[in-house]
Design a protein around this motif. Sequence first.
Motif, PDB file in Angstrom:
ATOM      1  N   ASP A  95     -59.534  26.438 -45.194  1.00  0.00           N
ATOM      2  CA  ASP A  95     -60.759  26.533 -45.843  1.00  0.00           C
ATOM      3  C   ASP A  95     -61.948  26.485 -45.585  1.00  0.00           C
ATOM      4  O   ASP A  95     -63.124  27.529 -46.110  1.00  0.00           O
ATOM      5  N   ALA A  96     -62.215  26.718 -44.198  1.00  0.00           N
ATOM      6  CA  ALA A  96     -62.711  27.038 -42.951  1.00  0.00           C
ATOM      7  C   ALA A  96     -63.786  28.599 -43.268  1.00  0.00           C
ATOM      8  O   ALA A  96     -64.283  29.038 -43.475  1.00  0.00           O
ATOM      9  N   GLY A  97     -62.444  29.659 -43.065  1.00  0.00           N
ATOM     10  CA  GLY A  97     -62.484  30.872 -43.357  1.00  0.00           C
ATOM     11  C   GLY A  97     -62.992  31.395 -44.536  1.00  0.00           C
ATOM     12  O   GLY A  97     -63.153  31.983 -44.615  1.00  0.00           O
ATOM     13  N   ARG A  98     -61.885  30.869 -45.335  1.00  0.00           N
ATOM     14  CA  ARG A  98     -62.936  30.933 -46.926  1.00  0.00           C
ATOM     15  C   ARG A  98     -64.513  30.754 -47.349  1.00  0.00           C
ATOM     16  O   ARG A  98     -64.973  31.063 -47.860  1.00  0.00           O
ATOM     17  N   ALA A  99     -64.955  29.502 -46.410  1.00  0.00           N
ATOM     18  CA  ALA A  99     -66.888  29.831 -46.878  1.00  0.00           C
ATOM     19  C   ALA A  99     -67.301  30.341 -45.756  1.00  0.00           C
ATOM     20  O   ALA A  99     -68.296  30.445 -46.045  1.00  0.00           O
TER      21      ALA A  99
END
Length: 93
Positions: free
Chosen positions: A25-29
């Motif tokens: 999720d952090a990478g996508r964001a």
Amino acid sequence: MIERDGERLLVKASLLMANARGLLDAGRAAMRPGEQIFDFSQVSEADSSALVVMLGWLRSAPAAQASIRFAHIPTGVLSLAELYGLTELLPLA
């Protein structure tokens, strides 16, 4: 978990099953249009879930109009990628 440094996204957490969803999720964001380099130079631990996270980022890249490459992939993760026949799917920086 992930810190931006120019075009580099510095992964600052262990790539383990326990935090795989958070890293995904952090990478996508953190993705922006253009080239993104996920840099694993500060990763001290990684397991097979690292490959799942990396493939997830690659799948999410088109929606963010991003292209992804990976730098300093942990040796153990590269070995697993070779074992699973995934090496050619992981663009290296």
